[in-house]
Design a protein around this motif. Structure first.
Motif, PDB file in Angstrom:
ATOM      1  N   GLU A  70      -3.744  20.793   5.701  1.00 14.48           N
ATOM      2  CA  GLU A  70      -3.252  19.457   6.008  1.00 14.48           C
ATOM      3  C   GLU A  70      -3.741  18.445   4.989  1.00 14.48           C
ATOM      4  O   GLU A  70      -4.805  18.624   4.378  1.00 14.48           O
ATOM      5  CB  GLU A  70      -3.718  19.035   7.406  1.00 14.48           C
ATOM      6  CG  GLU A  70      -5.216  19.044   7.597  1.00 14.48           C
ATOM      7  CD  GLU A  70      -5.642  18.779   9.033  1.00 14.48           C
ATOM      8  OE1 GLU A  70      -4.759  18.570   9.895  1.00 14.48           O
ATOM      9  OE2 GLU A  70      -6.860  18.781   9.298  1.00 14.48           O
ATOM     10  N   GLY A  71      -2.980  17.381   4.813  1.00 13.21           N
ATOM     11  CA  GLY A  71      -3.377  16.331   3.903  1.00 13.21           C
ATOM     12  C   GLY A  71      -4.472  15.480   4.484  1.00 13.21           C
ATOM     13  O   GLY A  71      -4.494  15.210   5.685  1.00 13.21           O
ATOM     14  N   VAL A  72      -5.398  15.050   3.652  1.00  7.27           N
ATOM     15  CA  VAL A  72      -6.517  14.202   4.070  1.00  7.27           C
ATOM     16  C   VAL A  72      -6.345  12.803   3.489  1.00  7.27           C
ATOM     17  O   VAL A  72      -6.333  11.806   4.222  1.00  7.27           O
ATOM     18  CB  VAL A  72      -7.860  14.796   3.621  1.00  7.27           C
ATOM     19  CG1 VAL A  72      -9.002  13.847   3.961  1.00  7.27           C
ATOM     20  CG2 VAL A  72      -8.082  16.165   4.254  1.00  7.27           C
ATOM     21  N   ALA A  73      -6.235  12.709   2.172  1.00  9.03           N
ATOM     22  CA  ALA A  73      -6.075  11.414   1.508  1.00  9.03           C
ATOM     23  C   ALA A  73      -5.469  11.653   0.138  1.00  9.03           C
ATOM     24  O   ALA A  73      -5.826  12.618  -0.535  1.00  9.03           O
ATOM     25  CB  ALA A  73      -7.424  10.715   1.375  1.00  9.03           C
ATOM     26  N   VAL A  74      -4.557  10.764  -0.251  1.00  6.99           N
ATOM     27  CA  VAL A  74      -3.906  10.898  -1.552  1.00  6.99           C
ATOM     28  C   VAL A  74      -3.883   9.546  -2.249  1.00  6.99           C
ATOM     29  O   VAL A  74      -3.882   8.484  -1.594  1.00  6.99           O
ATOM     30  CB  VAL A  74      -2.455  11.443  -1.434  1.00  6.99           C
ATOM     31  CG1 VAL A  74      -2.457  12.859  -0.877  1.00  6.99           C
ATOM     32  CG2 VAL A  74      -1.592  10.524  -0.596  1.00  6.99           C
ATOM     33  N   MET A  75      -3.862   9.597  -3.584  1.00  9.42           N
ATOM     34  CA  MET A  75      -3.754   8.374  -4.379  1.00  9.42           C
ATOM     35  C   MET A  75      -2.757   8.599  -5.500  1.00  9.42           C
ATOM     36  O   MET A  75      -3.017   9.364  -6.435  1.00  9.42           O
ATOM     37  CB  MET A  75      -5.116   7.996  -4.977  1.00  9.42           C
ATOM     38  CG  MET A  75      -6.071   7.367  -4.002  1.00  9.42           C
ATOM     39  SD  MET A  75      -7.474   6.559  -4.813  1.00  9.42           S
ATOM     40  CE  MET A  75      -6.703   5.080  -5.458  1.00  9.42           C
ATOM     41  N   ASP A  76      -1.629   7.931  -5.423  1.00 12.70           N
ATOM     42  CA  ASP A  76      -0.667   7.951  -6.509  1.00 12.70           C
ATOM     43  C   ASP A  76      -1.045   6.866  -7.501  1.00 12.70           C
ATOM     44  O   ASP A  76      -1.841   5.973  -7.185  1.00 12.70           O
ATOM     45  CB  ASP A  76       0.747   7.715  -5.974  1.00 12.70           C
ATOM     46  CG  ASP A  76       1.801   8.397  -6.821  1.00 12.70           C
ATOM     47  OD1 ASP A  76       2.924   8.604  -6.323  1.00 12.70           O
ATOM     48  OD2 ASP A  76       1.504   8.716  -7.991  1.00 12.70           O
ATOM     49  N   ILE A  77      -0.488   6.949  -8.688  1.00 13.00           N
ATOM     50  CA  ILE A  77      -0.852   5.995  -9.729  1.00 13.00           C
ATOM     51  C   ILE A  77      -0.387   4.601  -9.338  1.00 13.00           C
ATOM     52  O   ILE A  77       0.744   4.410  -8.877  1.00 13.00           O
ATOM     53  CB  ILE A  77      -0.262   6.422 -11.090  1.00 13.00           C
ATOM     54  CG1 ILE A  77      -0.824   5.563 -12.196  1.00 13.00           C
ATOM     55  CG2 ILE A  77       1.255   6.425 -11.052  1.00 13.00           C
ATOM     56  CD1 ILE A  77      -2.266   5.791 -12.498  1.00 13.00           C
ATOM     57  N   ASN A  78      -1.273   3.632  -9.453  1.00  9.80           N
ATOM     58  CA  ASN A  78      -0.984   2.233  -9.183  1.00  9.80           C
ATOM     59  C   ASN A  78      -0.494   1.968  -7.759  1.00  9.80           C
ATOM     60  O   ASN A  78       0.237   1.008  -7.512  1.00  9.80           O
ATOM     61  CB  ASN A  78       0.046   1.694 -10.186  1.00  9.80           C
ATOM     62  CG  ASN A  78      -0.497   1.696 -11.598  1.00  9.80           C
ATOM     63  OD1 ASN A  78      -1.683   1.482 -11.814  1.00  9.80           O
ATOM     64  ND2 ASN A  78       0.367   1.967 -12.551  1.00  9.80           N
TER      65      ASN A  78
END
Length: 117
Positions: free
Chosen positions: A46-54
């Motif tokens: 499962e996903g926990v935390a994501v960061m896409d650019i900007n």
């Protein structure tokens, strides 16, 4: 090939904290999504935390207010501060990267996080 290397896992008691780090070999001037996923025994990943650019980070509901994700595009690194931990957080945590946060193309080997309470 692309390399993602996690570090910082370990065992803590309930209410403890851990910091995970991921170093990515991707060299696309940061133009890709980096994220943390986890898989507990007998459960799906499962996903926990994501960061896409900007873009501001996105968190799963079960970690909001407890986990903080951070990204350094200059160093191609992704961090995850987990505080406080609970037994339900016990899992292998994976760093992942790709053009889309929802379906990463590249995965690290994973690092074990255990709440030993």
């Amino acid at each position: 090939g692309v390399r993602l290397e996690e570090s910082g896992g370990g065992s803590v008691q309930a209410g403890g904290s851990l910091r995970l780090s991921c170093v990515s070999s991707l060299q696309t001037r940061g133009g890709y999504c980096l994220g943390w996923f986890r898989q507990a025994p007998g459960k799906e990943r499962e996903g926990v935390a994501v960061m896409d650019i900007n873009v501001s980070p996105a968190y799963a509901d079960f970690v909001k207010g407890r986990f903080t994700v951070s990204r350094d595009n200059a160093k191609n690194t992704l961090g995850l501060h987990m505080n406080p931990l609970s037994p339900e957080d016990t899992a292998v945590y994976y760093c992942a990267a790709g053009p889309q946060c929802a379906s990463p193309d590249h995965w690290g080997q994973g690092t074990q996080v255990t709440d030993s309470s």
